[in-house]
Design an enzyme around this catalytic site. Structure first.
Site, short mmCIF file in Angstrom:
data_model
loop_
_atom_site.label_atom_id
_atom_site.label_comp_id
_atom_site.label_asym_id
_atom_site.label_seq_id
_atom_site.Cartn_x
_atom_site.Cartn_y
_atom_site.Cartn_z
N ASP A 18 43.56 45.12 40.23
CA ASP A 18 43.71 44.31 39.02
C ASP A 18 45.01 44.62 38.26
O ASP A 18 45.49 45.76 38.29
CB ASP A 18 42.50 44.58 38.10
CG ASP A 18 42.40 43.58 36.98
OD1 ASP A 18 42.92 42.44 37.13
OD2 ASP A 18 41.82 43.92 35.93
N ASN A 66 37.06 34.01 40.28
CA ASN A 66 38.50 33.73 40.21
C ASN A 66 38.85 32.26 40.45
O ASN A 66 39.98 31.84 40.20
CB ASN A 66 39.29 34.64 41.17
CG ASN A 66 39.39 36.08 40.69
OD1 ASN A 66 39.43 37.01 41.49
ND2 ASN A 66 39.43 36.30 39.38
C1 IPE Z 1 38.49 41.44 39.28
O1 IPE Z 1 39.54 41.20 38.43
C2 IPE Z 1 38.68 40.66 40.57
C3 IPE Z 1 39.79 41.08 41.40
C4 IPE Z 1 40.62 42.05 41.16
C5 IPE Z 1 39.95 40.32 42.62
P1 IPE Z 1 39.48 40.07 37.31
O2 IPE Z 1 40.81 40.08 36.65
O3 IPE Z 1 39.05 38.78 37.91
O4 IPE Z 1 38.34 40.59 36.34
P2 IPE Z 1 38.11 40.33 34.79
O5 IPE Z 1 38.21 38.85 34.57
O6 IPE Z 1 39.18 41.07 34.06
O7 IPE Z 1 36.76 40.88 34.50
C1 IPE Z 2 44.14 40.79 40.04
O1 IPE Z 2 45.13 40.64 39.07
C2 IPE Z 2 44.26 39.79 41.13
C3 IPE Z 2 43.16 38.80 41.16
C4 IPE Z 2 42.15 38.79 40.36
C5 IPE Z 2 43.24 37.75 42.17
P1 IPE Z 2 44.95 39.65 37.87
O2 IPE Z 2 45.55 38.33 38.26
O3 IPE Z 2 43.56 39.58 37.39
O4 IPE Z 2 45.87 40.33 36.77
P2 IPE Z 2 45.60 40.41 35.21
O5 IPE Z 2 44.28 41.06 35.04
O6 IPE Z 2 45.62 38.99 34.71
O7 IPE Z 2 46.73 41.22 34.70
MG MG Z 3 42.53 40.73 36.03
#
Ligand code: IPE
Ligand code: IPE
Ligand code: MG
Length: 237
Positions: A18, A66
């Site tokens: 993340d 997602n």
């Molecule tokens: C969790 O991250 C899913 C992945 C890293 C694939 P998210 O960014 O989707 O989670 P939330 O929305 O912060 O809980």
């Molecule tokens: C994790 O990074 C990747 C996926 C969830 C696909 P994020 O895209 O959630 O990154 P932040 O949390 O917005 O920084």
């Molecule tokens: Mg995220």
């Protein structure tokens, strides 16, 4: 890559990759650039896990939630996954990584589904097993497993009384894979976000204040060192 090398690393490490979006934002780049940097980070960490002798690495790449993101961002992530898997198929012998996919792949494009199946079937008993969580949700996994068991009951192959925790695990995406001893979440968020709900019942969680694209082998060492400082009791004394 200092302190944890002398200790036996966990056999199974799981990572919520993340912070890609925030990494890109900090640099004034599109979110997709953050995902591309995150993919590089994954390559680096998968290699390092092989060096350490970690047997299983489970990574959360795309959750069932997602899909709420913009079409553009989703297409960018899928493109990166496709590129990564094509490359992995090409370099299979060299990288010695065995692939498995956790999640409902039917929602992915037929092309991507085929790449996943090819990667899974062509990579056998290599040094590290990478479990890629794609369109994965812990709740979805449990429902999927419950449905599969119920179908066997409906077909007369099993009876409800037979169901134990051990049997139920055979219906999960992770069937046959030991539970992760260590789950790492970078990015500063302190939540599970629907990751490995069943399997992480007794995992040690390490939350770290680093964005995934900035995550280095030293951060993994740090998480493993923290894991070794924990006292795991599993409900005992
Ligand atoms: C969790 O991250 C899913 C992945 C890293 C694939 P998210 O960014 O989707 O989670 P939330 O929305 O912060 O809980
Ligand atoms: C994790 O990074 C990747 C996926 C969830 C696909 P994020 O895209 O959630 O990154 P932040 O949390 O917005 O920084
Ligand atoms: Mg995220």
């Amino acid at each position: 890559m200092a302190n944890s090398e002398s200790l036996v690393p966990p056999q199974h490490i799981a990572i919520i990759m993340d912070g890609n979006g925030r990494w890109a934002k900090q640099r004034g780049l599109p979110r997709t650039a953050g995902h591309a940097a995150g993919a590089e980070s994954f390559r680096r960490i998968a290699n390092y896990c092989r060096t350490l002798g970690v047997k299983y690495l489970t990574v959360y790449a795309f959750s069932t939630e997602n899909w709420k993101r913009s079409q553009d961002e989703i297409a960018g992530i899928m493109r990166l996954l496709r590129r990564y898997l094509e490359e992995a198929l090409r370099d299979m012998e060299k990288n010695r990584v065995c692939f498995r996919f956790f999640g409902d792949l039917t929602r992915l494009s037929p092309q991507l589904q085929k790449l996943c199946l090819d990667a899974q079937s062509r990579s056998q008993d290599y040094d590290v097993q990478v479990n890629f969580c794609l369109n994965y949700g812990g709740r979805d996994e449990i429902v999927h497993a419950a449905r599969a068991f119920a179908e066997e009951v409906a077909q007369g192959k099993r009876s409800p009384e037979e169901l134990t925790e051990g049997l139920f695990e055979n219906f999960l995406y992770s069937a046959g894979v030991p539970d992760p001893e260590l789950v790492i979440r970078p990015s500063g968020e302190k939540r599970i976000s629907n990751f490995l709900l069943w399997q992480s019942a007794y995992s040690e969680y390490v939350f770290m204040n680093v964005l995934w694209p900035d995550f280095t082998p030293e951060h993994l060492d740090e998480a493993i060192a923290e894991y070794h400082r924990r006292n795991r009791r599993f409900g005992g004394t």
